[in-house]
Design a protein around this motif. Structure first.
Motif, PDB file in Angstrom:
ATOM      1  N   VAL A 150       8.483  38.628  36.684  1.00 11.98           N
ATOM      2  CA  VAL A 150       8.184  37.286  36.179  1.00 11.98           C
ATOM      3  C   VAL A 150       6.808  36.846  36.670  1.00 11.98           C
ATOM      4  CG1 VAL A 150       8.943  34.884  36.084  1.00 11.98           C
ATOM      5  CG2 VAL A 150      10.644  36.734  36.231  1.00 11.98           C
ATOM      6  N   PHE A 151       6.011  36.302  35.742  1.00 12.41           N
ATOM      7  CA  PHE A 151       4.688  35.766  36.061  1.00 12.41           C
ATOM      8  C   PHE A 151       4.607  34.324  35.575  1.00 12.41           C
ATOM      9  CE2 PHE A 151       4.290  40.307  35.614  1.00 12.41           C
ATOM     10  CZ  PHE A 151       3.402  40.697  36.603  1.00 12.41           C
ATOM     11  N   GLU A 152       4.080  33.462  36.417  1.00 16.88           N
ATOM     12  CA  GLU A 152       3.823  32.097  35.979  1.00 16.88           C
ATOM     13  C   GLU A 152       2.440  32.038  35.353  1.00 16.88           C
ATOM     14  OE1 GLU A 152       4.230  27.458  37.389  1.00 16.88           O
ATOM     15  OE2 GLU A 152       4.508  29.064  38.866  1.00 16.88           O
ATOM     16  N   VAL A 153       2.344  31.400  34.204  1.00  5.63           N
ATOM     17  CA  VAL A 153       1.092  31.306  33.459  1.00  5.63           C
ATOM     18  C   VAL A 153       0.594  29.867  33.535  1.00  5.63           C
ATOM     19  CG1 VAL A 153      -0.080  31.808  31.296  1.00  5.63           C
ATOM     20  CG2 VAL A 153       2.018  33.049  31.891  1.00  5.63           C
ATOM     21  N   SER A 154      -0.651  29.705  33.992  1.00  4.75           N
ATOM     22  CA  SER A 154      -1.255  28.372  34.093  1.00  4.75           C
ATOM     23  C   SER A 154      -2.378  28.240  33.087  1.00  4.75           C
ATOM     24  CB  SER A 154      -1.796  28.130  35.500  1.00  4.75           C
ATOM     25  OG  SER A 154      -0.758  28.170  36.454  1.00  4.75           O
ATOM     26  N   ASP A 155      -2.530  27.036  32.549  1.00  2.00           N
ATOM     27  CA  ASP A 155      -3.599  26.787  31.595  1.00  2.00           C
ATOM     28  C   ASP A 155      -4.923  26.617  32.327  1.00  2.00           C
ATOM     29  OD1 ASP A 155      -4.666  26.470  29.041  1.00  2.00           O
ATOM     30  OD2 ASP A 155      -3.041  25.145  28.414  1.00  2.00           O
ATOM     31  N   ALA A 156      -5.981  26.484  31.562  1.00  4.04           N
ATOM     32  CA  ALA A 156      -7.317  26.426  32.151  1.00  4.04           C
ATOM     33  C   ALA A 156      -7.476  25.249  33.110  1.00  4.04           C
ATOM     34  CB  ALA A 156      -8.373  26.355  31.043  1.00  4.04           C
ATOM     35  N   ASP A 157      -6.737  24.163  32.862  1.00  2.00           N
ATOM     36  CA  ASP A 157      -6.836  22.984  33.728  1.00  2.00           C
ATOM     37  C   ASP A 157      -5.887  23.059  34.917  1.00  2.00           C
ATOM     38  OD1 ASP A 157      -4.406  22.621  32.519  1.00  2.00           O
ATOM     39  OD2 ASP A 157      -4.874  20.677  31.611  1.00  2.00           O
ATOM     40  N   GLY A 158      -5.199  24.199  35.081  1.00  2.99           N
ATOM     41  CA  GLY A 158      -4.280  24.371  36.194  1.00  2.99           C
ATOM     42  C   GLY A 158      -2.856  23.950  35.913  1.00  2.99           C
ATOM     43  N   SER A 159      -2.609  23.339  34.772  1.00  2.00           N
ATOM     44  CA  SER A 159      -1.254  22.890  34.446  1.00  2.00           C
ATOM     45  C   SER A 159      -0.376  24.077  34.059  1.00  2.00           C
ATOM     46  CB  SER A 159      -1.297  21.880  33.294  1.00  2.00           C
ATOM     47  OG  SER A 159      -1.842  22.482  32.126  1.00  2.00           O
ATOM     48  N   HIS A 160       0.925  23.890  34.208  1.00  2.00           N
ATOM     49  CA  HIS A 160       1.871  24.952  33.864  1.00  2.00           C
ATOM     50  C   HIS A 160       1.897  25.165  32.356  1.00  2.00           C
ATOM     51  CE1 HIS A 160       5.506  27.425  33.960  1.00  2.00           C
ATOM     52  NE2 HIS A 160       5.981  26.667  32.988  1.00  2.00           N
ATOM     53  N   LEU A 161       1.758  26.405  31.922  1.00  2.00           N
ATOM     54  CA  LEU A 161       1.817  26.734  30.502  1.00  2.00           C
ATOM     55  C   LEU A 161       3.159  27.373  30.147  1.00  2.00           C
ATOM     56  CD1 LEU A 161       0.397  26.916  27.739  1.00  2.00           C
ATOM     57  CD2 LEU A 161      -0.548  29.130  28.473  1.00  2.00           C
ATOM     58  N   GLY A 162       3.623  28.334  30.963  1.00  2.55           N
ATOM     59  CA  GLY A 162       4.883  28.999  30.668  1.00  2.55           C
ATOM     60  C   GLY A 162       5.140  30.131  31.641  1.00  2.55           C
ATOM     61  N   LEU A 163       6.190  30.886  31.377  1.00  4.41           N
ATOM     62  CA  LEU A 163       6.501  32.079  32.152  1.00  4.41           C
ATOM     63  C   LEU A 163       6.391  33.295  31.245  1.00  4.41           C
ATOM     64  CD1 LEU A 163       9.677  31.004  34.200  1.00  4.41           C
ATOM     65  CD2 LEU A 163       7.286  30.989  34.945  1.00  4.41           C
ATOM     66  N   TYR A 164       5.890  34.379  31.828  1.00  9.31           N
ATOM     67  CA  TYR A 164       5.763  35.655  31.113  1.00  9.31           C
ATOM     68  C   TYR A 164       6.552  36.702  31.882  1.00  9.31           C
ATOM     69  CZ  TYR A 164       3.643  40.091  29.624  1.00  9.31           C
ATOM     70  OH  TYR A 164       3.439  41.382  29.178  1.00  9.31           O
ATOM     71  N   ILE A 165       7.431  37.427  31.194  1.00 11.83           N
ATOM     72  CA  ILE A 165       8.245  38.472  31.814  1.00 11.83           C
ATOM     73  C   ILE A 165       7.858  39.812  31.211  1.00 11.83           C
ATOM     74  CG2 ILE A 165      10.593  39.337  32.161  1.00 11.83           C
ATOM     75  CD1 ILE A 165      11.569  36.446  32.029  1.00 11.83           C
ATOM     76  N   LEU A 166       7.563  40.775  32.067  1.00 12.43           N
ATOM     77  CA  LEU A 166       7.234  42.124  31.628  1.00 12.43           C
ATOM     78  C   LEU A 166       8.322  43.086  32.075  1.00 12.43           C
ATOM     79  CD1 LEU A 166       5.306  44.204  30.359  1.00 12.43           C
ATOM     80  CD2 LEU A 166       4.225  44.433  32.611  1.00 12.43           C
ATOM     81  N   ASP A 167       8.874  43.808  31.121  1.00 10.79           N
ATOM     82  CA  ASP A 167       9.899  44.826  31.375  1.00 10.79           C
ATOM     83  C   ASP A 167       9.335  46.134  30.818  1.00 10.79           C
ATOM     84  OD1 ASP A 167      12.168  46.313  31.754  1.00 10.79           O
ATOM     85  OD2 ASP A 167      13.521  44.923  30.728  1.00 10.79           O
ATOM     86  N   LEU A 168       8.702  46.920  31.688  1.00  9.44           N
ATOM     87  CA  LEU A 168       7.850  48.031  31.261  1.00  9.44           C
ATOM     88  C   LEU A 168       8.607  49.317  30.968  1.00  9.44           C
ATOM     89  CD1 LEU A 168       4.805  48.828  30.893  1.00  9.44           C
ATOM     90  CD2 LEU A 168       4.875  49.615  33.283  1.00  9.44           C
ATOM     91  N   TYR A 169       9.628  49.622  31.772  1.00  8.74           N
ATOM     92  CA  TYR A 169      10.151  50.996  31.781  1.00  8.74           C
ATOM     93  C   TYR A 169      11.359  51.212  30.875  1.00  8.74           C
ATOM     94  CZ  TYR A 169       7.148  51.505  35.868  1.00  8.74           C
ATOM     95  OH  TYR A 169       6.062  51.547  36.708  1.00  8.74           O
ATOM     96  N   THR A 170      11.486  52.455  30.431  1.00 11.27           N
ATOM     97  CA  THR A 170      12.627  52.847  29.620  1.00 11.27           C
ATOM     98  C   THR A 170      13.868  53.017  30.483  1.00 11.27           C
ATOM     99  OG1 THR A 170      13.328  54.413  27.911  1.00 11.27           O
ATOM    100  CG2 THR A 170      12.227  55.355  29.836  1.00 11.27           C
ATOM    101  N   ARG A 171      15.026  52.838  29.876  1.00 15.26           N
ATOM    102  CA  ARG A 171      16.314  53.122  30.522  1.00 15.26           C
ATOM    103  C   ARG A 171      17.346  53.287  29.418  1.00 15.26           C
ATOM    104  NH1 ARG A 171      14.657  48.038  32.315  1.00 15.26           N
ATOM    105  NH2 ARG A 171      15.549  46.310  31.130  1.00 15.26           N
ATOM    106  N   ASP A 172      18.438  53.907  29.752  1.00 19.72           N
ATOM    107  CA  ASP A 172      19.439  54.219  28.738  1.00 19.72           C
ATOM    108  C   ASP A 172      20.048  52.979  28.099  1.00 19.72           C
ATOM    109  OD1 ASP A 172      18.989  56.869  29.172  1.00 19.72           O
ATOM    110  OD2 ASP A 172      20.866  57.271  30.253  1.00 19.72           O
TER     111      ASP A 172
END
Length: 685
Positions: A399-421
């Motif tokens: 989970v990554f928190e994403v902030s806008d250019a003015d420092g305000s909260h923009l959203g959350l970004y989740i990366l799930d990179l790997y394969t699994r069954d």
């Protein structure tokens, strides 16, 4: 009465509305869905039976306010069912599919609600609504009409029955595909069979085998598309043929995972449903509410591109034959299992590039932070901070928190990179929470890839294709993060299907931009940047092998259109899936055995278990806009904040709240031209 101990039925205690997946257990999902269904049914009932004259506020906006709990529960569950589909989750998914279909039909086919929406729509000319509100009224009216709300009760009953059955079939198709993909993973006993692979790839194969209880052996898991990335590197032809054969067998073997009868029933029911709704075919039904408007327009584009693509593929094959003959005779000629392998040899001979040798420059963490995130920061001013304290739905998801250019909260970004069954194949973006001023929510978006995970302590080195996929999917994530709308129906990527790939394809342009590439493409051991000479050769080879790449894509898009252009009688007459495929590919001239379709029907998840039925053409359709947009960036200075702000404000930021082609004209100043696409793919001759 709701269960106070069900974490899905209360407000999330996690920051920014992230579901507390630590507290959610499989047995919580179905009871939560039942409560959510009943809550929205009551909300819709109140709207439909309101004695007051219908207005935007008491009908359209009230509908938008409804179903908040259902949206929360559904997004929470379907994120898991696609990325971590354990047997228990799969059973819930199967039980849930017809319930979701029935609930949706209960709203969209409600004659009382339709009458109120129609009356608001009829009064639009005399209203003082905002542009977003007017567009919402138009879309709701079209949506209900398109769904069948104007049908009589008998037709609605039949339509509901078909929709329910289709929901079961598409879920079954996906379940079969996942199971068969896992069963057909190729097991090698001798590491020599993996000759040509790098250390990380061999490590990933060993780890996959160990995870399946086969220590000392090697497992190559299958990708969603036909052509496995390892075909470019495996030196032993027998190994390449085993991998390709397994890939092409998926869903087509007699037995419990056979997708042939499933897809034939899907095709027949879709054709029957389209006829019930007054359309000649499912393709006509789908495209009538897309930017294309008509399947004949799509067919014309695909045929226009197929002839030069096939011609270019034949030229490429001639060169592959020449290179192969220098090493060892191939009595049967270049086959599908050979194309990628000898393509890399031609690339090396012509451009002095070995794409497999580029992997040490594409370490996953650097690509993510110093490439994908860095480009977004340069272009849009947003920043990213990993939140290890926020657990996602699986330990591998970050989970990554994403902030806008003015420092305000923009959203959350989740990366799930790997394969699994337990994860379905391919790569995708989805939302767990969508932005909406009406609901006061900020976005949480997810990117899923299927990169093989090496052994602990071994760095993850990406292929160039995987780098491209990460940039591509992040383009979808940006769309989900940036869309700033009032109404949930317009949030994020809720746009026409044949427009949704446009933002993601545009984001691929930054991969080779010098200021971005120099920042992330650094050797894993030396830290040296990717040499400028290699970059120049990569750019010079940008149209290389595009005959093959375009042909395999167009073949899949044509298969999708062919299946879904069938009338009811035609659909009922098809009994042999392979024969139908062969005839369709002959029809468009893309039937070269050495250039197989990107997806054969039995594992074509996009159209038989995803949302792309009669819509796989969307990628090339959107690429017309994408190539034209790249030209605009080039004309206006490239990676500059002002350019990013314009693209964000006029395209990404509007979500689905505006006609997409109107938004494009607002951004570009004119309609898109096809010439940049033809030049990019080497199809201008």
């Amino acid at each position: 009465m709701t269960d106070p101990h069900n974490p899905l039925l209360g407000a999330s205690t996690m920051p920014h509305g992230l579901p507390d997946y630590r507290a959610i257990r499989p047995e919580h999902y179905l009871p939560a869905f039942q409560v959510a269904f009943e809550e929205q049914r009551s909300e819709i009932q109140a709207i439909a039976t309101d004695d007051a004259a219908p207005t935007f506020a008491n009908t359209i906006e009230a509908w938008e306010r409804s179903g908040r709990l259902l949206a929360h529960v559904a997004h929470t569950f379907f994120t898991v069912s696609s990325a971590d589909a354990t047997p228990e989750i799969q059973r819930i998914d199967e039980e849930l599919a017809p319930l979701m279909s029935a609930h949706s039909d209960g709203i969209l086919l409600d004659g009382r609600l339709y009458d109120r929406v129609r009356r608001v729509h009829d009064d639009l000319a005399h209203s003082d609504l905002t542009p977003e509100q007017r567009y919402l009224v138009e879309r709701r009216f079209v949506q209900m009409t398109h769904a069948g709300a104007a049908l009589d009760d008998e037709a609605k009953a039949r339509l509901t029955e078909m929709n329910s059955r289709l929901s079961v079939l598409t879920t079954t198709f996906e379940k079969n595909l996942l199971a068969d993909t896992n069963e057909l993973a190729v097991v090698f006993d001798d590491v020599a069979d993996l000759d040509g692979l790098g250390e990380g790839e061999v490590s990933a194969a060993a780890r996959a085998a160990a995870d399946r209880g086969m220590p000392g052996r090697f497992v190559v898991t299958l990708t969603l598309f036909t052509g496995h990335p390892l075909l470019a590197s495996l030196r032993r032809r027998a190994s390449r043929e085993r991998v390709l054969e397994a890939s092409r067998l998926r869903g087509s073997r007699p037995g419990q995972h056979d997708n042939r009868p499933v897809l034939l029933e899907i095709v027949r029911l879709r054709a029957e449903r389209a006829a019930l709704l007054g359309f000649a075919s499912h393709a006509a039904y789908v495209t009538s509410d897309q930017t294309a408007g008509d399947p004949r327009v799509v067919a014309d584009l695909l045929r226009r591109l197929a002839t030069p693509a096939a011609r270019n593929a034949q030229r490429e094959k001639s060169e592959l034959v020449r290179i192969a003959a220098q090493e060892a005779p191939l009595p049967e000629g270049i086959g599908a299992a050979d194309w990628a392998f000898y393509t890399e040899k031609v690339r090396a001979a012509t451009f002095d590039i070995d794409t497999a040798a580029l992997r040490p420059w594409f370490e996953a963490e650097r690509v993510l932070h110093d490439g994908v995130f860095y480009a977004a920061t340069r272009l849009y001013g947003i920043t990213f901070r990993e939140r290890a304290d926020l657990p996602a739905y699986h330990p591998q998801a970050r989970v990554f928190e994403v902030s806008d250019a003015d420092g305000s909260h923009l959203g959350l970004y989740i990366l799930d990179l790997y394969t699994r069954d337990s994860k379905r194949g391919g790569a995708w973006m989805n939302s767990i929470v969508s932005q909406s001023h009406l609901r006061g929510t900020t976005p949480i978006v997810v990117n899923n890839l299927n990169v093989p995970q090496p052994a602990p302590g071994t760095p993850t080195l990406l292929t160039l294709d995987e780098v491209t996929t990460l940039f591509h999917e992040f383009g979808h994530a940006l769309h989900g993060l940036f869309a700033t709308v009032t109404y949930p129906s317009f949030a994020g990527t809720n746009v026409f299907r044949d427009f949704v790939e446009f933002p993601s394809q545009v984001n691929e342009m930054w991969i080779f931009r010098p200021e971005i590439l120099a920042n992330y493409a650094r050797h894993i051991e030396t830290g040296e940047p990717l040499p400028a000479s290699i970059v120049e050769r990569l750019e010079a080879s940008s149209a290389f092998n595009q005959g093959f790449a375009t042909s395999e894509y167009l073949a899949a898009a044509w298969l999708d259109l062919a299946w879904h252009s069938l009338s009811v009688d035609e659909a009922r007459s098809v009994a042999d899936v392979a024969a139908f495929e062969a005839a369709a590919l002959r029809d468009i001239g893309l039937d070269d055995p050495a250039v197989p379709t990107r997806y054969s029907s039995t594992y074509f998840a996009h159209v038989f278990s995803g949302g792309y039925s009669a819509g796989y053409y969307s990628y090339i359709w959107s690429e017309v806009l994408d190539a034209d947009t790249v030209e605009w960036f080039d004309e206006n200075g490239g990676l500059e904040r002002a350019n990013g702000d314009r693209f964000r404000e006029r395209l990404l930021g509007v979500g689905g709240s505006k006609d997409p082609l109107e938004a494009y004209r607002d951004f570009r100043g004119r309609d898109a031209r096809i010439e940049p696409l033809l030049a990019r793919r080497g199809l201008g001759v």
